[in-house]
Scaffold this active site. Structure first.
Site, mmCIF file in Angstrom:
data_model
loop_
_atom_site.group_PDB
_atom_site.id
_atom_site.type_symbol
_atom_site.label_atom_id
_atom_site.label_comp_id
_atom_site.label_asym_id
_atom_site.label_seq_id
_atom_site.Cartn_x
_atom_site.Cartn_y
_atom_site.Cartn_z
ATOM 1 C CG ASN A 1 -35.792 -59.656 -9.172
ATOM 2 O OD1 ASN A 1 -36.362 -58.669 -8.724
ATOM 3 N ND2 ASN A 1 -34.514 -59.659 -9.515
ATOM 4 C CB SER B 1 -29.854 -59.865 -5.592
ATOM 5 O OG SER B 1 -29.753 -58.475 -5.392
ATOM 6 C CD GLU B 2 -32.533 -56.241 -9.707
ATOM 7 O OE1 GLU B 2 -32.894 -57.194 -8.981
ATOM 8 O OE2 GLU B 2 -33.076 -55.117 -9.688
ATOM 9 C CG ASN B 3 -26.724 -56.823 -6.858
ATOM 10 O OD1 ASN B 3 -27.768 -57.455 -6.656
ATOM 11 N ND2 ASN B 3 -25.852 -56.593 -5.910
ATOM 12 C CB SER C 1 -27.527 -60.883 -13.371
ATOM 13 O OG SER C 1 -28.625 -60.688 -12.520
#
Lengths: 207, 234
Positions: free
Chosen positions: A23, A45-47, A87
């Site tokens: 990340n 991508s943490e979304n 996530s």
């Protein structure tokens, strides 16, 4: 000569190993993607995405496809999508091998501050606290000193923490440092930068 | 049971109450329930607490509900894109409870899964941990966070069938499934309601058991930060 932004990003890319899920934060960490070379790296991508691709060509932007910085991006043939709970499940669960992120301050015990300055506009921590708490290896990439010329490598953070004792390695324009027992250890100096110069610009204990 | 409604107003009828807790899906402006937000604005319901990762932007998304002062409190992880939000927060008109993003998502998921509390490493040693129960597991310290049990979930999906089975599209999925799960009543807006049997049962992202009311409508789907590369660079 201290490293510039791109050289810092290139040095940070050396931290990544083939096969890693990674990340990257915003700012200089985003540039790290340009320097991974032949290594098989999957960007999270943490979304809710693994396998983040580059920015789209003009006219091909998709409002349903953005990164955690809310910028339009593209998918790759390896991409997967999932919801925010999953996530952060993979983040908290230690499945992400490394996070590379920026910082305002790092302390010699690995404390990290990068989300708020009291008295100034507070925007929120977003996913930063989850990332530093859960990811296996946390690498900070930042300038060694702030705009006022004051060191960002401190004995103790003065700003509210994002995480306590979470940083493993720090890459600044002057060199590379590991958080070890008793303080920070100089791993590497940028070309032409001496240990004396680093010591003069560092408050944290160098062991 | 008939889940499909003609309009957002009709889908929210009899549900909205002053002071209620609403969980909203979306990340930034991606995958937000635009139509339901508009209908809530129109309803005039007030003193709302809204759990949502972000608070929209000025004049769009949840920003509309802030402009009309219908929100009393936000539970969010990042609110940087909204000047009116900041004005109301700094003047004390609006309460704000910051939640780390993953903690917020898990609080919603937990609420929907019947889990009133859970322990997480996130936030230990920070202001987030203040006043929360600490407990050690295997030599590491964790803090307790509580599940969110919302009165209403407002959610945006790509497609639904009339039984409420949902399919999301790309990163517009984000907080929508956990937000949907944690509400007593979940209202979903989709781009297309498709005939029963046309969604592959193996490809349903959220089963219809979580969905009570559905509407179909046109979405603006505004892009917050349009970033592109030139073709020459390829």
């Amino acid at each position: 000569m201290p490293w510039d932004r791109n050289q810092m990003a290139a040095r940070a890319a050396e931290e990544l190993e083939d096969g890693m899920y990674v990340n990257l934060g915003i700012g200089i960490p985003t540039l790290v993607a340009n320097y991974v070379g032949d290594k098989d790296i999957t960007l999270q991508s943490e979304n809710g995405m693994l396998g983040m691709g580059p920015f789209p060509f003009e006219g091909e932007e998709d409002p349903d496809l953005i990164n955690a910085g809310k910028k339009t991006i593209t998918e790759l043939n390896r991409t997967s999508y999932f919801d925010s709970a999953m996530s952060f499940g993979m983040i908290r669960g230690g499945k992400i091998a490394a996070a590379i992120l920026g910082a305002m301050e790092v302390a010699e015990n690995g404390d990290l501050a990068n989300w708020m300055i009291p008295g100034k506009l507070v925007k929120g921590m977003g996913g930063a606290m989850d990332l530093v708490a859960g990811v296996e290896k946390v690498v900070v990439v930042m300038d060694h000193t702030n705009k006022a010329g004051e060191t960002k490598l401190l004995k103790a953070c003065t700003l509210p923490l994002t995480g306590a004792g979470v940083v493993d390695r720090i890459i600044t324009d002057l060199g590379v440092f590991d958080v070890v027992e008793g303080g920070l250890r100089i791993v590497e100096c940028a070309p032409g930068v001496t240990e004396d110069e680093i010591r003069s610009k560092t408050e944290a204990t160098l062991v | 049971m008939q889940k499909v409604y003609d309009t957002a107003d009709a889908a929210l009828e009899g549900i909205l109450k002053d002071g209620m807790l609403i969980a909203a899906g979306g990340f930034g402006l991606c995958g937000i329930p635009e139509l339901l937000i508009d209908a809530i604005v129109k309803s005039g319901v007030k003193d709302l607490t809204v759990a949502s990762n972000n608070a929209g932007v000025d004049g769009f998304g949840l920003g509309k509900l802030l402009d009309t002062r219908q929100v009393k409190k936000m539970m969010s992880s990042y609110v940087g894109e909204n000047a009116e939000f900041m004005r109301q927060y700094l003047s004390g008109e609006l309460e704000l409870e910051f939640n780390p993003q993953g903690t917020l998502a898990e609080r919603m998921r937990a609420g929907g899964a019947g889990i009133p509390g859970f322990y997480t490493k996130t936030g230990v040693g920070t202001v987030i941990a203040e006043g929360k129960e600490h407990k050690d597991f295997g030599g590491e310290t964790y803090i307790m966070e509580e599940g969110i049990f919302a009165d209403l979930s407002i959610v945006k999906a790509w497609k639904a069938d009339d039984t409420g089975n949902l399919v999301f599209r790309k990163t517009a999925r984000n907080f929508n499934p956990p937000a949907a799960m944690c509400g007593k009543i979940c209202v979903v807006e989709v781009e297309e309601i498709v005939p029963r049997g046309s969604l592959d049962p193996d490809h349903i992202h959220l089963p219809g058991i979580y969905v009570h009311r559905i509407i179909q409508g046109e979405h603006e789907k505004r892009i917050e930060q349009r970033t592109t590369r030139k073709r020459e660079e390829a």
